[in-house]
Design a protein around this motif. Structure first.
Motif, PDB file in Angstrom:
ATOM      1  N   ALA A  66      77.827  16.714   7.828  1.00  0.00           N
ATOM      2  CA  ALA A  66      78.963  16.094   7.135  1.00  0.00           C
ATOM      3  C   ALA A  66      79.165  14.648   7.580  1.00  0.00           C
ATOM      4  N   PHE A  67      78.871  14.358   8.838  1.00  0.00           N
ATOM      5  CA  PHE A  67      79.015  13.001   9.364  1.00  0.00           C
ATOM      6  C   PHE A  67      77.787  12.129   9.080  1.00  0.00           C
ATOM      7  N   GLY A  68      76.786  12.707   8.438  1.00  0.00           N
ATOM      8  CA  GLY A  68      75.591  11.943   8.113  1.00  0.00           C
ATOM      9  C   GLY A  68      74.586  11.850   9.237  1.00  0.00           C
ATOM     10  N   MET A  69      74.725  12.686  10.259  1.00  0.00           N
ATOM     11  CA  MET A  69      73.764  12.686  11.368  1.00  0.00           C
ATOM     12  C   MET A  69      72.529  13.485  10.972  1.00  0.00           C
ATOM     13  N   HIS A  70      71.373  13.009  11.330  1.00  0.00           N
ATOM     14  CA  HIS A  70      70.131  13.690  10.965  1.00  0.00           C
ATOM     15  C   HIS A  70      69.764  14.794  11.964  1.00  0.00           C
ATOM     16  N   GLU A  71      70.298  14.728  13.163  1.00  0.00           N
ATOM     17  CA  GLU A  71      70.066  15.757  14.168  1.00  0.00           C
ATOM     18  C   GLU A  71      71.379  16.099  14.862  1.00  0.00           C
ATOM     19  N   LYS A  72      71.402  17.262  15.525  1.00  0.00           N
ATOM     20  CA  LYS A  72      72.606  17.643  16.267  1.00  0.00           C
ATOM     21  C   LYS A  72      72.823  16.676  17.424  1.00  0.00           C
ATOM     22  N   PRO A  73      74.066  16.247  17.642  1.00  0.00           N
ATOM     23  CA  PRO A  73      74.346  15.294  18.725  1.00  0.00           C
ATOM     24  C   PRO A  73      74.162  15.937  20.088  1.00  0.00           C
ATOM     25  N   THR A  74      73.947  15.122  21.076  1.00  0.00           N
ATOM     26  CA  THR A  74      73.785  15.597  22.455  1.00  0.00           C
ATOM     27  C   THR A  74      75.026  15.308  23.300  1.00  0.00           C
ATOM     28  N   GLU A  75      75.823  14.321  22.904  1.00  0.00           N
ATOM     29  CA  GLU A  75      77.028  13.969  23.648  1.00  0.00           C
ATOM     30  C   GLU A  75      78.122  15.002  23.399  1.00  0.00           C
ATOM     31  N   LEU A  76      78.818  15.420  24.453  1.00  0.00           N
ATOM     32  CA  LEU A  76      79.787  16.512  24.367  1.00  0.00           C
ATOM     33  C   LEU A  76      80.886  16.239  23.349  1.00  0.00           C
ATOM     34  N   LYS A  77      81.509  15.064  23.415  1.00  0.00           N
ATOM     35  CA  LYS A  77      82.636  14.798  22.530  1.00  0.00           C
ATOM     36  C   LYS A  77      82.206  14.742  21.065  1.00  0.00           C
ATOM     37  N   LYS A  78      80.974  14.303  20.813  1.00  0.00           N
ATOM     38  CA  LYS A  78      80.474  14.302  19.443  1.00  0.00           C
ATOM     39  C   LYS A  78      80.210  15.727  18.961  1.00  0.00           C
ATOM     40  N   LYS A  79      79.705  16.572  19.863  1.00  0.00           N
ATOM     41  CA  LYS A  79      79.502  17.979  19.510  1.00  0.00           C
ATOM     42  C   LYS A  79      80.827  18.637  19.131  1.00  0.00           C
ATOM     43  N   ASN A 143      84.702  28.755  20.068  1.00  0.00           N
ATOM     44  CA  ASN A 143      85.644  27.674  19.774  1.00  0.00           C
ATOM     45  C   ASN A 143      85.171  26.396  20.463  1.00  0.00           C
ATOM     46  N   ASP A 144      84.077  25.851  19.938  1.00  0.00           N
ATOM     47  CA  ASP A 144      83.433  24.699  20.583  1.00  0.00           C
ATOM     48  C   ASP A 144      84.304  23.446  20.558  1.00  0.00           C
ATOM     49  N   SER A 145      85.218  23.333  19.607  1.00  0.00           N
ATOM     50  CA  SER A 145      85.980  22.094  19.470  1.00  0.00           C
ATOM     51  C   SER A 145      86.947  21.859  20.630  1.00  0.00           C
ATOM     52  N   ILE A 146      87.320  22.937  21.348  1.00  0.00           N
ATOM     53  CA  ILE A 146      88.239  22.769  22.483  1.00  0.00           C
ATOM     54  C   ILE A 146      87.646  23.237  23.802  1.00  0.00           C
ATOM     55  N   SER A 147      86.533  23.933  23.759  1.00  0.00           N
ATOM     56  CA  SER A 147      85.949  24.469  24.986  1.00  0.00           C
ATOM     57  C   SER A 147      84.669  23.722  25.311  1.00  0.00           C
ATOM     58  N   SER A 148      84.627  23.084  26.470  1.00  0.00           N
ATOM     59  CA  SER A 148      83.429  22.355  26.863  1.00  0.00           C
ATOM     60  C   SER A 148      82.415  23.265  27.544  1.00  0.00           C
ATOM     61  N   TYR A 149      82.873  24.415  28.071  1.00  0.00           N
ATOM     62  CA  TYR A 149      81.980  25.285  28.846  1.00  0.00           C
ATOM     63  C   TYR A 149      80.800  25.750  28.001  1.00  0.00           C
ATOM     64  N   GLU A 150      81.115  26.284  26.781  1.00  0.00           N
ATOM     65  CA  GLU A 150      80.058  26.829  25.945  1.00  0.00           C
ATOM     66  C   GLU A 150      79.053  25.760  25.538  1.00  0.00           C
ATOM     67  N   LEU A 151      79.545  24.554  25.227  1.00  0.00           N
ATOM     68  CA  LEU A 151      78.645  23.489  24.810  1.00  0.00           C
ATOM     69  C   LEU A 151      77.790  22.988  25.960  1.00  0.00           C
ATOM     70  N   GLU A 152      78.384  22.884  27.151  1.00  0.00           N
ATOM     71  CA  GLU A 152      77.640  22.382  28.305  1.00  0.00           C
ATOM     72  C   GLU A 152      76.657  23.409  28.847  1.00  0.00           C
ATOM     73  N   MET A 153      76.964  24.689  28.654  1.00  0.00           N
ATOM     74  CA  MET A 153      76.143  25.744  29.238  1.00  0.00           C
ATOM     75  C   MET A 153      75.253  26.436  28.221  1.00  0.00           C
ATOM     76  N   LEU A 154      74.934  25.765  27.106  1.00  0.00           N
ATOM     77  CA  LEU A 154      74.125  26.392  26.069  1.00  0.00           C
ATOM     78  C   LEU A 154      72.748  26.790  26.568  1.00  0.00           C
ATOM     79  N   GLU A 155      72.241  26.102  27.580  1.00  0.00           N
ATOM     80  CA  GLU A 155      70.914  26.443  28.091  1.00  0.00           C
ATOM     81  C   GLU A 155      70.872  27.891  28.569  1.00  0.00           C
ATOM     82  N   SER A 156      71.982  28.382  29.125  1.00  0.00           N
ATOM     83  CA  SER A 156      72.005  29.746  29.650  1.00  0.00           C
ATOM     84  C   SER A 156      72.833  30.683  28.777  1.00  0.00           C
ATOM     85  N   PHE A 157      73.816  30.119  28.028  1.00  0.00           N
ATOM     86  CA  PHE A 157      74.696  30.986  27.242  1.00  0.00           C
ATOM     87  C   PHE A 157      74.049  31.384  25.929  1.00  0.00           C
ATOM     88  N   GLY A 158      73.317  30.486  25.305  1.00  0.00           N
ATOM     89  CA  GLY A 158      72.583  30.847  24.110  1.00  0.00           C
ATOM     90  C   GLY A 158      73.371  30.645  22.834  1.00  0.00           C
TER      91      GLY A 158
END
Length: 365
Positions: A66-79, A143-158
């Motif tokens: 929707a924002f016109g990004m070609h790939e998923k962002p890597t920065e937490l606040k953008k995610k 609830n990724d929009s308010i929780s940073s844990y899930e976004l930061e820990m995706l390597e192990s959380f899946g």
């Protein structure tokens, strides 16, 4: 045992769909035709009288598009920003599609704290149970929009793999279906090893099988085979069967439910519910108290049948009988106590051997 045939009788099903199964690889936009097939399959399951829960990914990917990004962002606040926009769009589409089949979709957004906090976890379970009782189809995401844990820990959380397994244990589901871009479990990575053999059924998930989860992750999704095997550990320990299948064609859902051989089936453990053991202990305590009360009432009724003279004449006999009654009561208490201790020992032995993990804890708490 033919585990596939048993899938036909499952009454409560959790279905997890990964981002890679919902997004066009070329444009990173939603595949609306596949979404419609998915909703139709779930609606048909619901029409069969089954409880259906959908765990969906894709919010960040949809928001990025929707924002016109070609790939998923890597920065937490953008995610988080992408998730906020993408989740609203994703849920709007689900609501529209489910309504076309006269189904009611309900959104549930969860975080790690939902499971860790006792009160939040019970509230979540009550919400699920009430929605299913009312005939709704819960659509769940992190609830990724308010929780940073899930976004930061995706390597192990899946990519919602672990979340879907935890939910299966939480609501005591019979079956968990993970749909992603893989056909199932192989003895090795089929992308690099052409001799890798497909595994149809897994009855015991041991360390050897867990070591096979080394496949690569897709560019759209975040969960690899390792997270799916972790999900299998949790779900099967909670007593639910689990199937990993390819989400290329969502018609595979009804084929799996019909017992056909699609994907890898992980058989759920036949467990004794720890809550049941607690109930057994409670009943034994109640039974012991009732037996003592019955003996006392019997003793009182027997003494009232005799006149004062009879009681006086048989005073010595009654003393001996009372002594015997005390001995018998003591014996009853000892037997009940031994039985109660035996039940506790069985519970401890049970917990030690099955190695209670997250799936069983969620099922009991």
């Amino acid at each position: 045992m033919n585990y596939r045939e048993l899938l036909k009788d499952k009454k409560r099903v959790v279905i997890k769909v990964g981002s890679s199964s919902l997004i066009h690889k070329e444009t990173n936009k939603l595949d609306l035709r596949k979404l419609e097939v998915l909703v139709r399959e779930l609606s048909d399951l619901h029409n069969q009288g089954k409880d259906v829960v959908l765990v969906t990914s894709g919010a960040v990917a949809v928001g990025a598009s929707a924002f016109g990004m070609h790939e998923k962002p890597t920065e937490l606040k953008k995610k988080q920003a992408c998730s906020a926009v993408g989740q609203a769009r994703l849920m709007m589409i689900y609501q529209k599609l489910f309504s076309e089949y006269n189904q009611m979709a309900a959104q549930i957004l969860m975080t790690k704290n939902t499971m860790v906090n006792n009160l939040n976890r019970r509230n979540a379970r009550n919400t699920f149970e009430e929605l299913l009782e009312l005939g709704a189809i819960p659509v769940v995401n992190e609830n990724d929009s308010i929780s940073s844990y899930e976004l930061e820990m995706l390597e192990s959380f899946g990519d919602n793999d672990t979340l879907s397994a935890v939910i299966a244990g939480l609501i005591r589901a019979d079956l968990l279906i993970l749909l992603s871009d893989i056909d199932g479990l192989f003895t090795d990575d089929p992308n690099t090893n052409p001799d890798a053999e497909f595994i149809d059924t897994v009855e015991v998930l041991d360390e050897k099988l867990l070591s096979m989860g080394k496949g690569p992750k897709s560019k759209v999704g975040t969960g690899g085979m390792a997270t799916k095997l972790t999900a299998a550990e949790i779900a099967t320990a909670a007593g639910a069967d689990m199937v990993i299948a390819n989400g290329r064609d969502f018609h595979v859902i009804h084929k799996i439910m019909e017992g056909r051989k699609y994907g890898t089936l992980f058989a759920g453990k036949q467990i004794v519910d720890p809550c049941y053991l607690k109930e057994v202990q409670r009943k034994k305590r109640v039974s012991y108290k009732q037996s003592i009360m019955a003996k006392n009432i019997q003793k009182k009724n027997s003494s009232e049948k005799y006149g004062e003279e009879e009681i006086a004449r048989e005073k010595g006999v009654l003393k001996r009988e009372n002594s015997g009654m005390t001995a018998r009561s003591s014996c009853i208490w000892k037997e009940s106590a031994i039985s109660f201790v035996s039940t506790i020992s069985q519970a401890v032995d049970f917990c030690w051997h099955v190695k209670l993990n997250l799936g069983q804890i969620m099922r009991c708490l």
